[in-house]
Design a protein around this motif. Sequence first.
Motif, PDB file in Angstrom:
ATOM      1  N   LEU A 126       0.727  -1.138   0.195  1.00  0.00           N
ATOM      2  CA  LEU A 126      -0.063  -0.028   0.271  1.00  0.00           C
ATOM      3  C   LEU A 126       0.934   1.278   0.048  1.00  0.00           C
ATOM      4  CD1 LEU A 126      -2.949  -1.294   2.254  1.00  0.00           C
ATOM      5  CD2 LEU A 126      -2.837  -1.031   0.035  1.00  0.00           C
ATOM      6  N   ASP A 127       1.836   1.396   0.465  1.00  0.00           N
ATOM      7  CA  ASP A 127       2.643   2.564   0.446  1.00  0.00           C
ATOM      8  C   ASP A 127       3.570   2.544  -0.830  1.00  0.00           C
ATOM      9  OD1 ASP A 127       2.032   3.075   3.098  1.00  0.00           O
ATOM     10  OD2 ASP A 127       3.957   2.364   4.072  1.00  0.00           O
ATOM     11  N   ALA A 128       3.591   1.551  -1.635  1.00  0.00           N
ATOM     12  CA  ALA A 128       4.303   1.935  -2.742  1.00  0.00           C
ATOM     13  C   ALA A 128       3.722   2.788  -3.887  1.00  0.00           C
ATOM     14  CB  ALA A 128       4.376   0.526  -3.628  1.00  0.00           C
ATOM     15  N   PRO A 129       2.278   2.514  -4.125  1.00  0.00           N
ATOM     16  CA  PRO A 129       1.831   3.407  -5.189  1.00  0.00           C
ATOM     17  C   PRO A 129       1.305   4.826  -4.408  1.00  0.00           C
ATOM     18  CG  PRO A 129       0.156   1.742  -4.455  1.00  0.00           C
ATOM     19  CD  PRO A 129       1.438   1.441  -3.808  1.00  0.00           C
ATOM     20  N   ASP A 130       1.290   5.844  -5.299  1.00  0.00           N
ATOM     21  CA  ASP A 130       0.616   7.206  -4.623  1.00  0.00           C
ATOM     22  C   ASP A 130      -0.765   6.979  -4.554  1.00  0.00           C
ATOM     23  OD1 ASP A 130      -0.340   7.900  -7.254  1.00  0.00           O
ATOM     24  OD2 ASP A 130       1.467   8.711  -7.904  1.00  0.00           O
ATOM     25  N   SER A 131      -1.629   7.815  -4.186  1.00  0.00           N
ATOM     26  CA  SER A 131      -3.249   7.712  -4.120  1.00  0.00           C
ATOM     27  C   SER A 131      -3.571   7.788  -5.369  1.00  0.00           C
ATOM     28  CB  SER A 131      -3.553   9.108  -3.369  1.00  0.00           C
ATOM     29  OG  SER A 131      -3.375  10.423  -3.998  1.00  0.00           O
ATOM     30  N   GLU A 132      -3.233   8.225  -6.177  1.00  0.00           N
ATOM     31  CA  GLU A 132      -3.990   7.978  -7.521  1.00  0.00           C
ATOM     32  C   GLU A 132      -3.858   6.459  -8.340  1.00  0.00           C
ATOM     33  OE1 GLU A 132      -3.515   9.437 -12.261  1.00  0.00           O
ATOM     34  OE2 GLU A 132      -3.132  10.939 -10.879  1.00  0.00           O
ATOM     35  N   GLN A 133      -2.529   6.095  -8.038  1.00  0.00           N
ATOM     36  CA  GLN A 133      -2.411   4.721  -8.523  1.00  0.00           C
ATOM     37  C   GLN A 133      -2.869   3.772  -7.411  1.00  0.00           C
ATOM     38  OE1 GLN A 133       2.003   5.166  -8.095  1.00  0.00           O
ATOM     39  NE2 GLN A 133       2.369   5.089 -10.177  1.00  0.00           N
ATOM     40  N   LEU A 134      -3.141   3.998  -6.190  1.00  0.00           N
ATOM     41  CA  LEU A 134      -3.910   2.969  -5.155  1.00  0.00           C
ATOM     42  C   LEU A 134      -5.390   3.129  -5.820  1.00  0.00           C
ATOM     43  CD1 LEU A 134      -3.380   1.325  -2.942  1.00  0.00           C
ATOM     44  CD2 LEU A 134      -3.863   3.337  -1.306  1.00  0.00           C
ATOM     45  N   GLU A 135      -5.813   4.134  -6.364  1.00  0.00           N
ATOM     46  CA  GLU A 135      -7.341   3.973  -7.011  1.00  0.00           C
ATOM     47  C   GLU A 135      -7.508   3.285  -8.176  1.00  0.00           C
ATOM     48  OE1 GLU A 135     -10.321   5.193  -5.854  1.00  0.00           O
ATOM     49  OE2 GLU A 135      -9.344   5.654  -3.896  1.00  0.00           O
ATOM     50  N   GLN A 136      -6.256   3.293  -8.853  1.00  0.00           N
ATOM     51  CA  GLN A 136      -6.174   2.611 -10.113  1.00  0.00           C
ATOM     52  C   GLN A 136      -5.943   1.038  -9.833  1.00  0.00           C
ATOM     53  OE1 GLN A 136      -2.725   4.350 -11.938  1.00  0.00           O
ATOM     54  NE2 GLN A 136      -3.898   5.893 -12.952  1.00  0.00           N
ATOM     55  N   LEU A 137      -5.053   0.818  -8.857  1.00  0.00           N
ATOM     56  CA  LEU A 137      -5.144  -0.587  -8.275  1.00  0.00           C
ATOM     57  C   LEU A 137      -6.356  -1.081  -7.791  1.00  0.00           C
ATOM     58  CD1 LEU A 137      -3.078  -3.237  -7.681  1.00  0.00           C
ATOM     59  CD2 LEU A 137      -2.830  -1.973  -5.432  1.00  0.00           C
ATOM     60  N   HIS A 138      -7.191  -0.385  -7.207  1.00  0.00           N
ATOM     61  CA  HIS A 138      -8.563  -0.936  -6.699  1.00  0.00           C
ATOM     62  C   HIS A 138      -9.166  -1.181  -7.763  1.00  0.00           C
ATOM     63  CE1 HIS A 138     -12.462  -1.271  -4.492  1.00  0.00           C
ATOM     64  NE2 HIS A 138     -12.743  -0.238  -5.440  1.00  0.00           N
ATOM     65  N   ALA A 139      -9.285  -0.299  -8.634  1.00  0.00           N
ATOM     66  CA  ALA A 139     -10.159  -0.764  -9.887  1.00  0.00           C
ATOM     67  C   ALA A 139      -9.757  -1.707 -10.798  1.00  0.00           C
ATOM     68  CB  ALA A 139     -10.017   0.768 -10.977  1.00  0.00           C
ATOM     69  N   ILE A 140      -8.390  -1.805 -11.199  1.00  0.00           N
ATOM     70  CA  ILE A 140      -7.917  -3.087 -11.441  1.00  0.00           C
ATOM     71  C   ILE A 140      -8.088  -4.190 -10.902  1.00  0.00           C
ATOM     72  CG2 ILE A 140      -5.870  -4.111 -12.296  1.00  0.00           C
ATOM     73  CD1 ILE A 140      -4.763  -1.119 -12.868  1.00  0.00           C
TER      74      ILE A 140
END
Length: 160
Positions: A126-140
């Motif tokens: 969870l600390d690796a991606p920034d907040s935008e990437q975290l949202e993208q990870l969730h969507a993916i």
Amino acid sequence: MTAPRSFTPEERRAWVPLTAIVELLPRHLDSQLTRDEDLTHFDYAVLSMLALTKGRTLRMSARVGCEREPVPTLARSLAPGAARFPLPHPGDRLCARNRRDDPPDGRRKAIHATPGHVATVRAHVLDAPDSEQLEQLHAITQAILERLDPDKKLMASRMT
């Protein structure tokens, strides 16, 4: 019959790291949980599932032909193909461990394990991606999970 298409370079760039994560992450999670609380990640998932369930109990599996409605079971909540999922061994191991504990409360182990588990998940994922990437990870991950579990049998599929 047509031959299957090969991966495109873009697909390969996405797929190869994902397979590495699928292989490496369980080792890191198991290592921390085993070191801190003598639990595997699967044990922790079982105990967490029970903690989130009304009455904190679930059947290991459903009795065939007895229920008119689908019955929430540990097997169905944790893994696809739950009727074939081999839960007795881990379940027996957790029950035996809880009988030795004083008091016999597997949830206590999960509670004690949670801070270290959360720290490990944060550090490795969870600390690796920034907040935008975290949202993208969730969507993916949601899009992939919808294909793998279209009937939403897993608890993870029912969480948003």
